[in-house]
Write a protein that holds these residues in place. Structure first.
Motif, mmCIF file in Angstrom:
data_model
loop_
_atom_site.group_PDB
_atom_site.id
_atom_site.type_symbol
_atom_site.label_atom_id
_atom_site.label_comp_id
_atom_site.label_asym_id
_atom_site.label_seq_id
_atom_site.Cartn_x
_atom_site.Cartn_y
_atom_site.Cartn_z
ATOM 1 N N TRP A 118 46.085 19.369 16.998
ATOM 2 C CA TRP A 118 45.635 19.149 18.330
ATOM 3 C C TRP A 118 44.157 18.730 18.312
ATOM 4 N N ASP A 119 44.077 17.671 19.073
ATOM 5 C CA ASP A 119 42.836 17.053 19.209
ATOM 6 C C ASP A 119 42.022 17.364 20.579
ATOM 7 N N LEU A 120 40.886 16.758 20.657
ATOM 8 C CA LEU A 120 40.174 17.271 21.928
ATOM 9 C C LEU A 120 40.654 16.795 23.120
ATOM 10 N N ASP A 121 41.425 15.692 23.031
ATOM 11 C CA ASP A 121 42.223 15.507 24.269
ATOM 12 C C ASP A 121 43.371 16.501 24.500
ATOM 13 N N ASP A 122 43.939 16.820 23.571
ATOM 14 C CA ASP A 122 44.958 17.949 23.693
ATOM 15 C C ASP A 122 44.277 19.128 24.582
ATOM 16 N N LEU A 123 43.145 19.488 23.729
ATOM 17 C CA LEU A 123 42.560 20.949 24.454
ATOM 18 C C LEU A 123 42.051 20.877 25.790
ATOM 19 N N GLU A 124 41.837 19.351 26.146
ATOM 20 C CA GLU A 124 41.381 19.201 27.575
ATOM 21 C C GLU A 124 42.491 19.286 28.564
ATOM 22 N N ALA B 231 36.233 18.362 33.116
ATOM 23 C CA ALA B 231 36.194 17.041 32.643
ATOM 24 C C ALA B 231 34.756 16.692 32.007
ATOM 25 N N ASP B 232 33.509 16.810 32.841
ATOM 26 C CA ASP B 232 32.306 16.555 32.347
ATOM 27 C C ASP B 232 31.980 17.350 31.108
ATOM 28 N N GLY B 233 32.185 18.401 31.042
ATOM 29 C CA GLY B 233 32.091 19.207 29.805
ATOM 30 C C GLY B 233 32.563 18.787 28.551
ATOM 31 N N PHE B 234 33.827 18.192 28.690
ATOM 32 C CA PHE B 234 34.284 17.550 27.309
ATOM 33 C C PHE B 234 33.718 16.228 27.174
ATOM 34 N N ASP B 235 33.483 15.556 27.981
ATOM 35 C CA ASP B 235 32.805 14.445 28.078
ATOM 36 C C ASP B 235 31.549 14.372 27.385
ATOM 37 N N ASP B 236 30.829 15.350 27.889
ATOM 38 C CA ASP B 236 29.433 15.847 27.233
ATOM 39 C C ASP B 236 29.221 15.949 25.566
ATOM 40 N N LEU B 237 30.568 16.450 25.330
ATOM 41 C CA LEU B 237 30.791 16.774 24.013
ATOM 42 C C LEU B 237 31.506 15.956 22.917
ATOM 43 N N ARG B 238 31.924 14.940 23.522
ATOM 44 C CA ARG B 238 32.607 13.796 22.896
ATOM 45 C C ARG B 238 31.607 12.743 22.162
#
Length: 368
Positions: free
Chosen positions: A330-336, A361-368
Motif C-alpha cells: 500500500w502507498d500513501l494514497d491507500d492509507l489516506e 486531507a490536509d495532514g496527508f498533503d502536508d507530509l507528501r
C-alpha cells in the motif's frame, strides 16, 4: 520515529481515525500490574514486559473464544471508578501518541460492576478519564476527539438495559452502540428489541459480525441490528468468488450480500493482526498476506483498518497500517483512502465529518 514508513513518511505522524478499539483490550501492562496490586489480584507475570508477552502468547490461539479469555484479567482491574478513569485516560493519551485525531472507544459497562459501581457510574468514570486526557492533549498543542461506543454482551440478557444506558449518555460522551462477545449461536436478532429501541431513537449501531461467524452473522447484523458499520466484517469475503481464467485474467463475482455491503459503502472495521490471531482468516491462509483486506479494498469496499485490542495484539494503528504497507505494498494514497473511509463511517455529525475529512486531507498533503 516509528519503524513503519510509507513513501518515505513515518506512518505515526499521519492523522488517523480508529473506529474499532476496545478499552479493555488496550491497557498498558504496567497499569495492569499496578491496578492488580491494588486489589490483590494474582497475575501470570510480575513485570510489564513479561506480562505483555503473556497476553500476546495467549492471544495467538487461533480461536476467538480462547482469545476472549484474556479479558478476564483486564476487566478484573477495571471494576472501580479509579481503575476505569485511569485506563480511559491512558487509552486516549495512547491514541494521541499513535497519531489518532478521532477515535471511538468500545467497551461493555455490564462487565465492570463487580465492586459496586452502577452502570451509569461506570460510564461516567470512563468519560471523566477521556475528558481529562483530551484536555492534556490539547494543552500540548494537539487535538483529539473521542467518543464511547457502549457495548452489550450478546450472550447475556442485558441488551435492552444497555441500550437504554447508551441513550441516557448520548449527549454525555456516548456516540453509538455495539454488541460484543461470541458470535456463533448469538445472532443480533436475539437482541431485536434493543435494536428496535435504538432505531426508534435514531441512535447508531455497529455490530460485531463476520469474525467468529460467517455470512449469516453479517446479514443478521445488517437487517436485525440495523448496523451502520460491521465490526470486522472480514468474512464478507466468503461471498466473493475469485476465478483465474486464461491469460492470467482475474474474474471476481460478488454474491448478493457482498454487493449490498459494497454498493452501500457499509464500513468494514477490519483488524488484520487480530483477525490472524483469532483464526478469522484461516480459510484463506495463515499469514497477513492471506488476509482478504487488500482484495476488498481493490474491489471498492469501504475498508477501514483498526487495532481491535492493542494489548492482546501488541499493536497500534500505526503498526497495523505499516503491516498493510509491508504485506500489500500500500502507498500513501491507500492509507489516506482507508482513513477517509473511517471518517465517512464515524458516528458524529455531518459537519464534524466534513471538518475531519479536511483535517485528514490536509495532514496527508502536508507530509507528501
Amino acid at each position: 520515529m516509528s519503524r513503519y514508513e510509507v513513501d518515505g513518511v513515518d506512518i505515526q505522524t499521519l492523522p488517523k481515525v480508529s473506529l474499532h478499539d476496545h478499552l479493555d483490550g488496550g491497557l498498558r501492562p504496567q497499569t495492569v500490574l499496578e491496578l492488580a496490586d491494588e486489589i490483590g489480584l494474582e497475575l501470570p507475570a510480575s513485570d510489564a514486559d513479561a506480562l505483555g508477552a503473556w497476553f500476546a502468547a495467549q492471544s495467538n490461539s487461533g480461536s476467538l473464544p480462547e482469545y476472549l479469555k484474556t479479558f478476564d484479567i483486564t476487566t478484573a482491574v477495571m471494576q472501580t471508578e479509579h481503575g476505569l478513569h485511569r485506563v480511559a485516560k491512558e487509552f486516549v493519551l495512547d491514541l494521541a501518541e499513535d497519531g489518532v485525531v478521532y477515535g471511538e472507544i468500545r467497551w461493555a459497562p455490564e462487565q465492570h460492576l463487580q465492586r459496586g459501581l452502577s452502570l451509569d457510574q461506570a460510564v461516567e468514570a470512563v468519560q471523566a478519564g477521556i475528558e481529562e486526557a483530551i484536555d492534556l492533549v490539547e494543552s500540548h498543542g494537539r487535538g483529539i476527539r473521542v467518543g464511547q461506543l457502549i457495548s452489550a454482551m450478546r450472550h447475556l440478557d442485558r441488551a435492552d438495559e444497555i441500550a437504554e444506558l447508551a441513550l441516557r449518555h448520548r449527549d454525555k460522551g456516548a456516540v453509538g452502540f455495539d454488541i460484543a462477545g461470541p458470535e456463533a449461536g448469538f445472532p443480533p436478532s436475539r437482541l431485536a428489541s434493543a435494536f428496535d429501541r435504538l432505531a426508534r431513537a435514531h441512535f447508531p449501531a455497529t455490530v460485531h459480525a463476520g469474525e467468529g461467524d460467517g455470512l449469516a452473522s453479517i446479514e443478521d447484523a445488517l437487517f436485525a441490528g440495523r448496523a451502520l458499520r460491521l465490526g470486522h466484517g472480514t468474512r464478507i469475503a466468503e461471498d466473493i468468488e475469485v476465478e483465474q481464467e486464461r491469460d492470467d485474467a482475474i474474474v471476481v463475482r460478488l454474491g448478493e450480500l457482498a454487493e449490498w455491503v459494497k454498493d452501500r459503502q457499509i464500513p468494514l472495521e477490519l483488524s488484520p493482526s487480530s483477525n490472524l490471531q483469532t483464526g478469522t482468516i484461516a480459510q484463506w491462509g495463515d499469514s497477513l498476506e492471506d488476509h482478504p483486506i487488500d482484495l476488498l479494498l481493490q474491489l471498492g469496499f469501504a475498508v477501514t483498518v483498526n487495532p481491535d485490542n492493542r494489548l492482546q495484539s501488541g499493536t497500534t494503528l500505526t503498526r497495523e497500517l505499516g503491516l498493510m504497507v509491508e504485506a500489500f505494498e500500500w502507498d500513501l494514497d491507500d492509507l489516506e483512502e482507508v482513513t477517509q473511509n473511517a471518517v465517512a463511517g464515524a458516528f458524529c455529525s455531518l459537519e464534524e465529518r466534513e471538518e475531519l475529512a479536511d483535517e485528514i486531507a490536509d495532514g496527508f498533503d502536508d507530509l507528501r
